[in-house]
Design a protein around this motif. Structure first.
Motif, PDB file in Angstrom:
ATOM      1  N   THR A 141       0.833  -1.214   0.000  1.00 12.04           N
ATOM      2  CA  THR A 141       0.000   0.000   0.000  1.00 12.04           C
ATOM      3  C   THR A 141       0.868   1.263   0.000  1.00 12.04           C
ATOM      4  N   GLY A 142       2.003   1.218   0.679  1.00  9.76           N
ATOM      5  CA  GLY A 142       2.919   2.363   0.656  1.00  9.76           C
ATOM      6  C   GLY A 142       3.473   2.603  -0.739  1.00  9.76           C
ATOM      7  N   TYR A 143       3.809   1.527  -1.421  1.00  5.41           N
ATOM      8  CA  TYR A 143       4.312   1.637  -2.790  1.00  5.41           C
ATOM      9  C   TYR A 143       3.217   2.170  -3.718  1.00  5.41           C
ATOM     10  N   ALA A 144       2.009   1.666  -3.560  1.00  7.65           N
ATOM     11  CA  ALA A 144       0.885   2.127  -4.388  1.00  7.65           C
ATOM     12  C   ALA A 144       0.630   3.619  -4.163  1.00  7.65           C
ATOM     13  N   ARG A 145       0.668   4.057  -2.898  1.00  9.94           N
ATOM     14  CA  ARG A 145       0.462   5.487  -2.596  1.00  9.94           C
ATOM     15  C   ARG A 145       1.572   6.339  -3.197  1.00  9.94           C
ATOM     16  N   LEU A 146       2.808   5.866  -3.098  1.00  7.55           N
ATOM     17  CA  LEU A 146       3.943   6.602  -3.668  1.00  7.55           C
ATOM     18  C   LEU A 146       3.769   6.781  -5.176  1.00  7.55           C
ATOM     19  N   SER A 148       1.013   6.671  -6.927  1.00  9.45           N
ATOM     20  CA  SER A 148      -0.137   7.535  -7.188  1.00  9.45           C
ATOM     21  C   SER A 148       0.218   9.000  -6.944  1.00  9.45           C
ATOM     22  N   ARG A 149       0.829   9.274  -5.812  1.00 10.23           N
ATOM     23  CA  ARG A 149       1.148  10.649  -5.416  1.00 10.23           C
ATOM     24  C   ARG A 149       2.201  11.269  -6.331  1.00 10.23           C
ATOM     25  N   ARG A 154      -0.704   3.562 -11.074  1.00 13.56           N
ATOM     26  CA  ARG A 154      -0.917   2.462 -10.129  1.00 13.56           C
ATOM     27  C   ARG A 154       0.174   1.419 -10.316  1.00 13.56           C
TER      28      ARG A 154
END
Length: 173
Positions: A141-146, A148-149, A154
């Motif tokens: 989830t941290g990688y996905a957020r990174l 995305s941000r 994705r």
């Protein structure tokens, strides 16, 4: 004031309004790392200790925190060589069940290259093999957020499917 000889008189000389440093058989860490890393085509139980010694030769980016435009290509090439070698080494360590050493190496790589999916994939493998479901979820989830941000994208479909498969294995246990 005491005059202390550092033994430099033999290797440093003045020439044409400058200085020349003449070293006999110098050991240059980045040259040695490159030579040794390229020699080791594959890493397995027979040479993993040697590979670890080679990895220790890497002392950081070429020229440290100095960004010379004329050296950009070489600096990036050297960093890619290190990353590629380290991923191979980490994969070998995982196959040899040395999760601690593999994890340390991959976390160091992840800090330098947070967008490198191959590093995240190997870290996910370690989390799965060590039974760390929470760590697996936090990592993914941290990688996905990174992504995305920072990039507006994705994770790859392959990585998402791997994550879902690994989490479902935990749920069945």
């Amino acid at each position: 004031m005491t005059n202390i000889s550092l033994g430099m008189r033999e290797v440093v000389r003045s020439e044409n309004d400058g200085y020349v440093l003449e070293l006999k058989d110098p050991v240059i860490d980045y040259v040695e790392f490159e030579k040794q890393a390229e020699k080791l085509e594959s890493i397995d139980a027979s040479n993993v200790d040697r590979a670890m010694q080679i990895e220790w030769l890497y002392t950081g980016d070429l020229f440290g925190d100095k960004a010379y435009v004329w050296a950009t290509f070489e600096t990036e090439r050297y960093a890619r060589l290190y990353a590629s070698f380290s991923v191979k080494l980490a994969a070998a360590l995982i196959s040899l069940r040395d999760m601690n050493a593999a994890s340390k190496l991959l976390l160091k790589l992840n800090e330098r290259y947070p967008f490198d999916e191959s590093v995240v994939r190997l870290l996910m493998t370690i989390r799965n093999q060590t039974g760390d479901k929470k760590g697996l979820t936090v990592l993914y989830t941290g990688y996905a957020r990174l992504l995305s941000r920072e990039l507006g994208i994705r994770p790859s479909e392959e990585l998402t499917q791997l994550y879902e498969m690994l989490v479902s294995r935990f749920d069945r246990k």
